[in-house]
Design an enzyme around this catalytic site. Structure first.
Site, PDB file in Angstrom:
ATOM      1  N   PHE A 187       5.870  57.904  60.502  1.00 45.01           N
ATOM      2  CA  PHE A 187       5.305  58.097  59.168  1.00 45.01           C
ATOM      3  C   PHE A 187       3.826  58.403  59.281  1.00 45.01           C
ATOM      4  O   PHE A 187       3.184  58.136  60.299  1.00 45.01           O
ATOM      5  CB  PHE A 187       5.532  56.855  58.297  1.00 45.01           C
ATOM      6  CG  PHE A 187       4.869  55.610  58.816  1.00 45.01           C
ATOM      7  CD1 PHE A 187       3.585  55.258  58.409  1.00 45.01           C
ATOM      8  CD2 PHE A 187       5.523  54.785  59.724  1.00 45.01           C
ATOM      9  CE1 PHE A 187       2.971  54.116  58.890  1.00 45.01           C
ATOM     10  CE2 PHE A 187       4.924  53.637  60.208  1.00 45.01           C
ATOM     11  CZ  PHE A 187       3.644  53.301  59.793  1.00 45.01           C
ATOM     12  N   CYS A 188       3.285  58.978  58.205  1.00 50.22           N
ATOM     13  CA  CYS A 188       1.861  59.272  58.100  1.00 50.22           C
ATOM     14  C   CYS A 188       1.489  59.244  56.623  1.00 50.22           C
ATOM     15  O   CYS A 188       2.317  58.904  55.773  1.00 50.22           O
ATOM     16  CB  CYS A 188       1.516  60.613  58.740  1.00 50.22           C
ATOM     17  SG  CYS A 188       2.418  62.000  58.021  1.00 50.22           S
ATOM     18  N   THR A 189       0.281  59.610  56.283  1.00 52.77           N
ATOM     19  CA  THR A 189      -0.196  59.461  54.908  1.00 52.77           C
ATOM     20  C   THR A 189       0.587  60.320  53.919  1.00 52.77           C
ATOM     21  O   THR A 189       1.102  59.825  52.915  1.00 52.77           O
ATOM     22  CB  THR A 189      -1.690  59.810  54.818  1.00 52.77           C
ATOM     23  OG1 THR A 189      -2.412  59.034  55.764  1.00 52.77           O
ATOM     24  CG2 THR A 189      -2.219  59.534  53.410  1.00 52.77           C
TER      25      THR A 189
END
Length: 324
Positions: A187-189
């Site tokens: 996941f990331c922003t």
């Protein structure tokens, strides 16, 4: 009758799309002009692999930008796909300038022939994410940088402790084996980094690679807080610095010297001097850099007193990286 609550006047639009753009240089000037004409501030990146960035403006101005983008068949679906486009709101302008930049990559991994348009992992809807990362057989990796992870992440997620996304490929090669790690979730922003990371990991031989559709921002928007596995704030790349689970502005600020996010406790430290130093950099700042920081802060204070719309002076974080 209870009055209807109106959203704050400024729309913050985060958008990206991996799509082949053969003419990014030709798109730059007209796109920049549309942003200027509509008083939209923020930065958009263009490369042959697509578009990425975050901008802010009034509702009607953001709509005008999206309308302009939608006239290009390659970008027409950006605003209609939650993986590519997210909005939040704030009361004060989160950006000071209007920029459109040409880049080799819209998110810099530094590995050739990684194309999410060709190979990409399995999208996981925000509502299904908890079940995926709660599976003990799934390796959950936060693809963001160390300073982002430091203020919030998913419960049990691995922090690669990378200072930039360029370090991610070496980290994966050094720590994980496709033969041993059969399921990986990332996941990331906003979704863009883990989309590219998933493409990289598939190329490296990992078979079951999942990534959070729309990133953390989409998760915070769609998953109720009482069901959430997110802990802390989410770092954002604008003047808000962080957002809470309800996407309201958090309590963090940035150190002007080292660009690290600062908590309330950090700002209460004896090492904190507004615009000059913080607990993260106090021991690495040479006096020359500190003197320049104080001069810059005086310029910022004077600009604010005159009602100028943005801080002035150079970015000391570059100086700090050279001298530390």
């Amino acid at each position: 009758m209870t009055p209807t609550t109106q959203p704050p006047p400024i729309v913050v639009a985060a958008l990206y799309k991996f799509v082949t753009l053969d003419d990014p240089a030709e798109l730059r000037e007209p796109l920049h002009q549309v942003m200027l004409d509509n008083q939209i501030k923020g930065t958009l990146l263009l490369a042959r692999e697509g578009i990425n960035g975050t901008v802010a403006g009034r509702r009607e101005n953001i709509d005008a930008l999206i309308d302009w983008l939608s006239r290009d068949p390659r970008l027409a679906d950006i605003a209609h796909n939650p993986a590519f486009y997210k909005e939040s709101f704030c009361d004060t302008p989160p950006f000071y300038r209007t920029k459109v930049k040409l880049k080799k990559e819209i998110v810099t991994l530094g590995v050739a022939d990684i194309d999410p348009n060709d190979t990409v992992g399995t999208y996981v809807e925000p509502e299904d994410w908890n079940a995926v990362i709660s599976d003990p057989e799934v390796l959950v990796i936060d693809t963001r940088n160390d300073y982002e992870v430091g203020i919030g992440s998913f419960e049990g997620a691995i922090d690669p402790q990378t200072a930039s996304f360029r370090e991610f490929p070496d980290y994966v090669r050094e720590h994980y084996d496709p033969e041993k790690h059969k399921k990986v979730a990332m996941f990331c922003t906003g979704g863009i980094r883990c989309e590219k990371a998933s493409s990289f990991m598939l190329k490296e031989g990992f078979e079951n690679v999942y990534h959070l559709k729309g990133g953390v921002l989409s998760y915070l928007e769609k998953v109720p807080e009482d069901e959430s596995l997110w802990r802390g704030d989410c770092f954002v790349f604008d003047n808000r610095v962080s957002v809470r689970h309800d996407l309201s502005e958090g309590d963090y600020t940035l150190c002007h010297a080292c660009r690290q996010p600062l908590s309330v406790d950090d700002r209460a430290s004896a090492a904190f001097e507004l615009g000059v130093s913080c607990p993260h950099c106090i021991d690495t700042l040479p006096e020359k850099t500190r003197a320049a920081a104080r001069a810059r802060q005086r310029q910022i204070d004077l600009a604010k007193a005159r009602g100028e719309p943005h801080p002035i002076g150079r970015d000391l974080s570059k100086t700090l990286r050279r001298t530390s």
